[in-house]
Design an enzyme around this catalytic site. Sequence first.
Site, short mmCIF file in Angstrom:
data_model
loop_
_atom_site.label_atom_id
_atom_site.label_comp_id
_atom_site.label_asym_id
_atom_site.label_seq_id
_atom_site.Cartn_x
_atom_site.Cartn_y
_atom_site.Cartn_z
N PRO A 65 2.42 4.94 1.06
CA PRO A 65 2.78 5.14 2.25
C PRO A 65 2.21 6.13 3.32
O PRO A 65 1.23 6.56 2.63
CB PRO A 65 4.10 6.20 1.96
CG PRO A 65 4.00 6.44 0.58
CD PRO A 65 3.05 5.54 -0.20
N THR A 90 -0.17 4.60 5.23
CA THR A 90 -1.48 3.92 5.28
C THR A 90 -1.53 3.24 6.60
O THR A 90 -2.56 2.61 6.89
CB THR A 90 -1.90 3.34 4.17
OG1 THR A 90 -0.48 2.41 3.72
CG2 THR A 90 -2.43 4.02 3.16
N GLY A 91 -0.35 3.02 7.52
CA GLY A 91 -0.56 2.38 8.60
C GLY A 91 0.38 0.97 8.66
O GLY A 91 -0.08 0.03 9.65
N GLY A 136 0.83 -1.11 0.28
CA GLY A 136 0.03 0.01 0.06
C GLY A 136 0.79 1.23 0.07
O GLY A 136 2.00 1.35 0.26
N GLU A 177 -10.34 32.21 -11.46
CA GLU A 177 -10.76 31.17 -10.50
C GLU A 177 -12.22 31.19 -10.51
O GLU A 177 -12.97 29.91 -10.36
CB GLU A 177 -10.46 31.68 -8.90
CG GLU A 177 -8.95 31.90 -8.72
CD GLU A 177 -8.14 30.01 -9.10
OE1 GLU A 177 -8.91 29.24 -8.94
OE2 GLU A 177 -7.20 30.25 -9.62
P1 ADP Z 1 3.49 3.35 6.46
O1 ADP Z 1 4.29 2.36 7.45
O2 ADP Z 1 2.24 2.68 5.74
O3 ADP Z 1 4.20 4.03 5.58
P2 ADP Z 1 2.84 4.33 9.06
O4 ADP Z 1 2.51 2.87 9.87
O5 ADP Z 1 4.27 4.64 9.31
O6 ADP Z 1 2.78 4.23 7.55
O7 ADP Z 1 2.10 5.66 9.51
C1 ADP Z 1 2.46 6.72 9.91
C2 ADP Z 1 1.51 7.28 10.95
O8 ADP Z 1 0.28 7.71 10.57
C3 ADP Z 1 1.17 6.57 12.00
O9 ADP Z 1 2.33 6.58 13.08
C4 ADP Z 1 -0.03 6.95 12.50
O10 ADP Z 1 0.18 8.21 13.36
C5 ADP Z 1 -0.83 7.43 11.56
N1 ADP Z 1 -1.65 6.54 10.67
C6 ADP Z 1 -1.50 5.93 9.58
N2 ADP Z 1 -2.21 4.97 9.27
C7 ADP Z 1 -3.25 4.75 10.24
C8 ADP Z 1 -4.28 4.26 10.58
N3 ADP Z 1 -4.77 3.29 9.78
N4 ADP Z 1 -5.02 4.47 11.76
C9 ADP Z 1 -4.49 5.39 12.79
N5 ADP Z 1 -3.51 5.98 12.39
C10 ADP Z 1 -2.67 5.88 11.20
ZN ZN Z 2 -6.72 27.32 -12.86
#
Ligand code: ADP
Ligand code: ZN
Length: 623
Positions: free
Chosen positions: A222, A224-225, A220, A442
Amino acid sequence: MDRNTIQKILIGIVLAACIFIGLKSFNVLDVENTQTRPEATNNISSSRMTYGRFLEYLEMGWVKQVDLYDNNRNAIVQASSPELGNRPQSIRVEIPVGAGQLIQKLKEYDINFDAHPAPRKSIFITIASNLLLPVLFIAGLFFFFQNSDNFGSNGGNSPMSLGKSPARFDERPATGISFNDIAGIDEAKAEFEEIVSFLKEPERYTLVGAKIPKGVLLVGPPGTGKTLLAKAIASEANVPFYSVAGSEFVEMFIGIGAARIRDLFKKASENTPCIVFIDEIDAVGRERGAGIGGGNDEREQTLNQLLTEMDGFKENKGVIVVGATNRVDILDAALLRPGRFDRQITVGLPDRLGRIGILKVHAKNKPLDEDVSLVQLANRTPGFSGADLANLLNEAAILATRYNKETISKKEVNEAVDRIIGGIAGATMEDSKNKKLIAYHEVGHAIVGSVLEHHDNVEKITLVPRGGAKGLTWFAPEEDQGLVSRSQLIARIIGTLGGRVAEQIVFGEPEITTGASNDLQQVTNIARQMVTRFGMSNIGPIALEDSNNEQMFLGGENEGISDRIDMEVCNIVNHCEEVAKEIILNNRVVIDLAVEKLLDAETLSGEEFRELVSSYTVLPSKK
Ligand code: ADP
Ligand code: ZN
């Protein structure tokens, strides 16, 4: 002995050594010594003289007595001289090496002298003080390198620890992240809850012959958790968590990446059950032989080692490898084979409900005013990742602090959204023809967007410059659009052309500006994709390019195909420009009014704009 015991012993040695040195420097241990030290004599004087001067004193007959210390290296001289006011004083003299004839001289001048032998230290102290430094030094070094690979990524930088895994290792991770902290990615969560239950009670699964995946690939975009999920499993299952980024493995020297992988898995298998998390796995796992240059050899070796390690544990004894990537398409097929990363979990951008959930998680510890609606905020932020949403609320909190507020109000939240979407606000322009032109541009976008049924609603029009743009019109889709229809794409093109067309009609062809270049790029982009990817032109339902704009091979029919593509793109854009012109001409009166209002207020909300327009035109209801 395991490593922990060794480390404890070493710490003990080092501590004992430190205490010893400390006591020694306060002379606590050197009892004997103290009594014979010249400094300890009562009639001590702080005066010193050079050896040369002392010889002069000797010759002048001013010296009364000499006490020699430290194997005749130091002397306390009792002397009285005119320059000392003829009062006897003790003076300290350092005697250079090789001044062997001193005693001879003292005898010659008939000086009363005495040699005080160096104190006989106890054997223990002698040995200890001679051995102490080297032992300390070696122990220190040993201790340092034993630990260097546990102290995060720094360890990887020191030359002694090359080949040691740079994985961050938490014995029992107090990440504090639980499944409750993750929202909006329920499928992935469900999958992981299963893995947690395996880690907690593996017998339940092995009893019925169920095999637990060794490798789980999180795919997925970047933010996204993905990392969050991996951390959550480790802390929910209360197992160690090794985390490493693929890019950390790709080193300059061949063989180091592979050695690190070996080391990482060795550590992991000594600590089962546990989670090994490899972020950016595409950095190591890219398809082999796909590139040019020597750097690839290194990556290939690393990848091969990873494959070997994953095959190594035949039965899963509890090392679960979690990989994360947003480019599963470039991964080497070998990685995805059964027995390796045989399970793939897609972690996509959250939908509206997901965004509400994520906002709720991150609003938990923030004092929000009652007028802040997380639902509305979620509506406004399609396409935001979890990380974007977390960042949004954080930005709002920072703004609230800046305004000395104790709670976060709607104002700060809105400002944070504007910042994140559009960049930091700049100073507004002076009134000028340029500003007027931008206002028409605009409003042109906004009016076209409003009267077209399939266009997203206007959210906000502003002349406050943000990022690179001098003015902005925002549109907010009501719902997330997984699939986009042809009418919607056409409406988007017409709306995007609305700005330039308004400039043209109001100011005339010679006055149009470069400000529309971004718009034109977008228009061309959408039109081109309609032709080459979505089969939405007269060429028919043929995919001519893939998502990376790479031409797809079309057998012998390739003749002149690119000319036809260009022609179809032009057809679409020309048609859309005609429609935009018609809309601008038909609504000229209300456009002038809106521009006047906008120049005055600098920002109009979607509702304000629609209210103004609807008293002149019937606006379509949008789904
Ligand atoms: P990835 O590893 O997919 O790039 P991360 O897990 O490092 O993303 O997410 C970065 C931050 O974004 C997390 O520390 C959290 O604060 C927030 N975050 C991302 N996705 C979620 C989610 N599904 N629910 C809650 N917080 C999230
Ligand atoms: Zn424009």
